[in-house]
Write a protein that holds these residues in place. Structure first.
Motif, PDB file in Angstrom:
ATOM      1  N   GLN A 275      72.071 -23.611  27.659  1.00  0.00           N
ATOM      2  CA  GLN A 275      70.782 -24.171  28.029  1.00  0.00           C
ATOM      3  C   GLN A 275      70.777 -25.697  27.940  1.00  0.00           C
ATOM      4  O   GLN A 275      71.445 -26.283  27.083  1.00  0.00           O
ATOM      5  CB  GLN A 275      69.668 -23.606  27.138  1.00  0.00           C
ATOM      6  CG  GLN A 275      69.517 -22.118  27.223  1.00  0.00           C
ATOM      7  CD  GLN A 275      69.291 -21.635  28.640  1.00  0.00           C
ATOM      8  OE1 GLN A 275      68.390 -22.109  29.327  1.00  0.00           O
ATOM      9  NE2 GLN A 275      70.118 -20.698  29.082  1.00  0.00           N
ATOM     10  N   ILE A 276      70.008 -26.321  28.808  1.00  0.00           N
ATOM     11  CA  ILE A 276      69.873 -27.773  28.808  1.00  0.00           C
ATOM     12  C   ILE A 276      69.152 -28.199  27.528  1.00  0.00           C
ATOM     13  O   ILE A 276      68.134 -27.623  27.155  1.00  0.00           O
ATOM     14  CB  ILE A 276      69.088 -28.253  30.042  1.00  0.00           C
ATOM     15  CG1 ILE A 276      69.865 -27.913  31.301  1.00  0.00           C
ATOM     16  CG2 ILE A 276      68.781 -29.738  29.958  1.00  0.00           C
ATOM     17  CD1 ILE A 276      69.118 -28.189  32.581  1.00  0.00           C
TER      18      ILE A 276
ATOM     19  N   ALA B  72      63.675 -31.077  25.534  1.00  0.00           N
ATOM     20  CA  ALA B  72      64.230 -30.268  26.618  1.00  0.00           C
ATOM     21  C   ALA B  72      64.044 -28.771  26.404  1.00  0.00           C
ATOM     22  O   ALA B  72      63.864 -28.019  27.362  1.00  0.00           O
ATOM     23  CB  ALA B  72      65.712 -30.578  26.790  1.00  0.00           C
TER      24      ALA B  72
END
Length: 139
Positions: free
Chosen positions: A30-31, A53
């Protein structure tokens, strides 16, 4: 970049340790996630992430989408870990008392045999009641 380190995520509903590693790869992809480490013995997951984020609730939704549960509340995690410890202790105590109870029947021929059977029977029933109460409290 606002980096937060959390070591209080608990992964539940996992049958195999390989699935924990798979969940680790999902979160790591995941970012905003910088590092992920999973302790397979107690299923605790430590995550370093950018709070701008990704959030813990987003990680929780990702884990739920594959059929597992991620606890993010510290109090719930501590309670669950305490329950697991008590359950293991109670099961071990029940097994030991069952073995003692079974072995006490070999003392019937002695004059103190009835006392041995009664004492170990009471110990066995006590641990059985404790185990049942713990299970009822859990549900």
């Amino acid at each position: 970049m606002d980096t937060i380190t959390r070591s209080v995520f608990l992964i539940e509903n996992i049958r195999h340790k390989e699935k924990a590693q798979w969940l680790k790869r999902i979160i790591r992809s995941q970012i905003g996630v910088l590092r992920v480490s999973v302790n397979p013995s107690n299923m605790l997951m430590k995550v370093e992430y950018d709070a701008n984020a990704i959030t813990p609730s987003m990680m929780q939704m990702l884990i739920r989408s594959v059929g597992c549960e991620l606890l993010i509340d510290e109090e719930q995690i501590h309670n669950r870990l305490r329950q697991k410890g008590r359950l293991k202790r109670d099961i071990i105590s029940l097994i030991v008392s069952t073995i003692l109870f079974a072995l006490s029947f070999f003392t019937w021929s002695f004059s103190w045999g009835y006392i041995a059977v009664a004492a170990t029977g009471i110990i066995f029933l006590t641990f059985l009641v404790i185990l049942i109460k713990e299970q009822r409290r859990k549900t």
